[in-house]
Design a protein around this motif. Structure first.
Motif, PDB file in Angstrom:
ATOM      1  N   ILE A  78     -36.733  25.738 -10.153  1.00 55.77           N
ATOM      2  CA  ILE A  78     -37.180  24.634 -11.000  1.00 55.77           C
ATOM      3  C   ILE A  78     -36.511  24.710 -12.365  1.00 55.77           C
ATOM      4  CG2 ILE A  78     -39.201  23.724 -12.242  1.00 55.77           C
ATOM      5  CD1 ILE A  78     -40.861  24.588  -9.717  1.00 55.77           C
TER       6      ILE A  78
ATOM      7  N   LEU B 117     -39.974  29.058  -8.929  1.00 57.60           N
ATOM      8  CA  LEU B 117     -40.008  28.727 -10.359  1.00 57.60           C
ATOM      9  C   LEU B 117     -38.608  28.793 -10.974  1.00 57.60           C
ATOM     10  CD1 LEU B 117     -43.291  30.572 -11.425  1.00 57.60           C
ATOM     11  CD2 LEU B 117     -42.943  28.103 -11.223  1.00 57.60           C
ATOM     12  N   GLU B 118     -37.839  29.794 -10.556  1.00 62.27           N
ATOM     13  CA  GLU B 118     -36.459  29.921 -11.052  1.00 62.27           C
ATOM     14  C   GLU B 118     -35.625  28.701 -10.657  1.00 62.27           C
ATOM     15  OE1 GLU B 118     -36.287  34.674 -10.846  1.00 62.27           O
ATOM     16  OE2 GLU B 118     -34.679  33.660  -9.738  1.00 62.27           O
TER      17      GLU B 118
ATOM     18  N   MET C 269     -41.721  33.396  -7.726  1.00 60.39           N
ATOM     19  CA  MET C 269     -40.765  33.426  -8.834  1.00 60.39           C
ATOM     20  C   MET C 269     -39.473  32.712  -8.452  1.00 60.39           C
ATOM     21  SD  MET C 269     -42.450  34.671 -11.255  1.00 60.39           S
ATOM     22  CE  MET C 269     -41.139  34.690 -12.490  1.00 60.39           C
TER      23      MET C 269
END
Lengths: 417, 417
Positions: free
Chosen positions: B105, B102-103, B99
């Motif tokens: 990104i 992804l955060e 996560m």
């Protein structure tokens, strides 16, 4: 000393998109014939996942599938009864649904030669397809889309997705299914709203690729609206066909470039879905997105007035709306929907590339959107739209004839990528 | 009336695997030249993610990369300083790391034309590669493997992964990187343990594909063990080359079939990693897994005794171990490691397919493993292994000469898929 190895290979992807009826009648061999045995006489495990919305309208479906798998026991090994999971955009917004599908795959010892068969609307297909793609680096999956929208558009393509960070489809992969089966049985129980919502993607693809198809939709729009199955069947088939052909023949099936022509009208649509907390259906948002982009195209002098008029008229007479108040939600005087342009660019990456329209059937890509002109387009659509948010055709005509026949010079308040 | 559309297309995947040194020296153009501009004169965003283990040994790396990106500002737009993230298997075991990538990104507005560059061991490359693959349906990523194992094996391939439900690599995709750069600089600071752990994958691929390569490793094993860079460089290059060629030429780069020849010795290795809570490194587990499978092959009469002897001797003289006590962890008298066979089958799906050995350089696939014989193989390896778990070559020889030169008939207590 530098040395280099070059890895290079090709992968072939192939799957059928089948248009049929009554696939879960026991004697119907179609679905069973699509399931490949693990080895001779050993049927793979097959797990069915049903959209809660479909389950509500078809409570008999679970027992039908149970009977079907018993009847076709030589092809299908169904270790558990079909599972009902939350349908609609909700499934893509909460990771607990994704985890529950992955848990199911783990618990039932589903492997790469087993099948996950998803029956439902586009959102459920997206979420189940994503789970199937990432579990064991890819389990086979078959899609059985049950809405007009998923049968003619999202369900027949190669993408899956999940929402994150308040962004639609932030997560996902390109991962073609084993097969897509469009069964008309499921369309009969759709609400009028769901029936209609799928029409906008057909209008979209007709606009960018096929003027004759646009003529067909125009000619049969009342049949389509009032649930004539034959007319809708033709609309779904042609829309799916244009979609499938585009993916197969564009040379960029996995969107490595910056272009995504099938997303005409979608930059605003995705943002509107989010701004309305997904109370607007995707297809409804696409109708508004198309209305906006054709209005922009008209205002910028790209699209002839008559064609603009035809598009708005067609959307309007289908029963779909041209405008939603969320389009003018503003923060510090700026319409939030306009953020959709940058989010759209960001999702694809690279240079902003927005499909626009030169004429009906003639899409053209632009890399520059004048934000001030887009704002005008929004205001124009709002002005054409009565307070109750149902567009009056008479007012549309007045607007077109008297209000905005010129394209002006707007200040340089531009959006480009 | 049934109608069918057939979707069919091919996708080409191509990437270089480069063997070099000093890629972050400012004047070195290599990495910069691999970054494709968004459009002319517009460099893409590039985010560097560094393995915490690499950071510890190379604290100067962050500022070197900062300098590099300033020097190559026309090719690299680095919006934030390089990020250090937990390396080793831990990153794949906790979703919070996934996560956080992804955060990153999302926060840094990384898009499909931007690059995620991962610098680290195989586990970090797996996790970052997975995040890159699912964000926006695929961001470009470049791998810079820093261990022997990742430079000669996992880092040069097409897979990424994440662990879930106590299963290694339960989640993941096939997703080739944009490029792989093997920089010898990083190997110098490896611990002896990490240096050595990568040798087992080279022994593995030599055993199934290339007898000459086995001869080479045998001849240079002491140089390799005692950190001769030239010998190790040759080992890494040939191992990576065999790996890359296998993926490109096998006809099944994305493992749609049931076969995975490169996983010789891996069914036990993956299970041992899990049983030891990943205290055993992957490469160490693979050495034990190879020892086990060659012993099984010998006991079953498939592998000549001399070849068996050569393999155990080579593993032993490399400094790697032939046995780990976790191999005999038992529940109700049954060795838990044997569950690895079914988990291995399940991960690939279909029929159990295990690579075995007919002779050095000659792999052969079998679909049937006699569990009782595998148990004998485990016991034999245990008996050859002193209590301190370091194998005595003398005892190995004794064992081979006197203990197990016959293949007996064992009861039918079989494992097959």
């Amino acid at each position: 000393m530098e040395k280099t190895l070059t890895q290079s290979f090709q992968v072939t992807y192939e799957y059928p998109v089948i248009f049929t009826e009554g696939i879960f009648e026991s004697e119907n061999n179609l679905l069973a014939s699509l399931i490949h045995p693990v080895k001779e006489h050993i049927p793979p495990k097959v797990i069915f996942i049903i959209d809660s919305g479909v389950h509500q309208e078809h409570p008999e479906l679970i027992s039908k599938i149970e009977c079907y798998s018993v009847y076709h026991t030589s092809r299908i090994n169904m270790p558990i009864n079909p599972i009902v999971i939350q349908g609609g955009e909700a499934i893509k917004n909460d990771i607990k649904y994704l985890m529950s599908i992955l848990e199911l795959i783990d618990e039932q010892r589903i492997d790469r030669h087993a099948y996950l068969i998803a029956i439902g609307g586009g959102a459920l297909l997206d979420a189940v397809g994503f789970a199937a793609t990432i579990a064991h680096r890819g389990i086979k999956h078959i899609r059985i889309p049950t809405t007009v929208l998923s049968q003619n558009d999202s369900g027949v393509g190669v993408k899956n997705s999940f929402n994150a960070f308040n962004k639609k489809n932030f997560i996902g992969t390109f991962s073609p299914p084993e097969a897509v089966i469009n069964d008309t049985t499921f369309l009969r129980t759709l609400t009028d709203r769901d029936w209609l919502a799928g029409v906008s993607e057909a209008i979209k693809v007709a606009l960018i690729k096929d003027a004759n198809f646009f003529d067909f939709i125009e000619m049969h729009i009342k049949d389509i609206q009032f649930r004539n199955e034959e007319a809708m069947g033709k609309l779904i088939f042609r829309c799916a066909e244009l979609h499938v052909n585009h993916i197969g023949n564009s040379g960029d099936p996995f969107e490595r470039g910056s272009s995504r022509p099938l997303d005409f009208g979608h930059w605003a649509a995705h943002k509107l879905e989010q701004l309305t907390n997904y109370s607007l259906l995707h297809g409804e948002a696409v109708a508004v997105g198309i209305a906006l982009d054709v209005t922009y195209a008209y205002l910028s002098g790209m699209l002839p007035v008559k064609s603009w008029h035809r598009v708005l008229n067609l959307i309007h007479s289908s029963g779909l709306k041209l405008y939603h108040p969320a389009m003018r939600h503003a923060i510090n005087g700026r319409f939030e929907v306009l953020d959709g342009l940058e989010e759209f660019r960001e999702h694809l990456g690279g240079v902003l590339t927005v499909m626009m329209l030169k004429d009906i059937g003639e899409g053209v890509e632009v890399h520059h959107i004048k934000e001030s002109l887009m704002k005008k387009a929004i205001d124009l659509l709002a002005s054409l739209s009565p307070a109750d948010n149902r567009t009056s055709l008479a007012r549309t005509t007045v607007g077109i004839e008297h209000g905005f026949t010129r394209t002006s010079n707007f200040p340089e308040d531009d959006h480009h990528g």
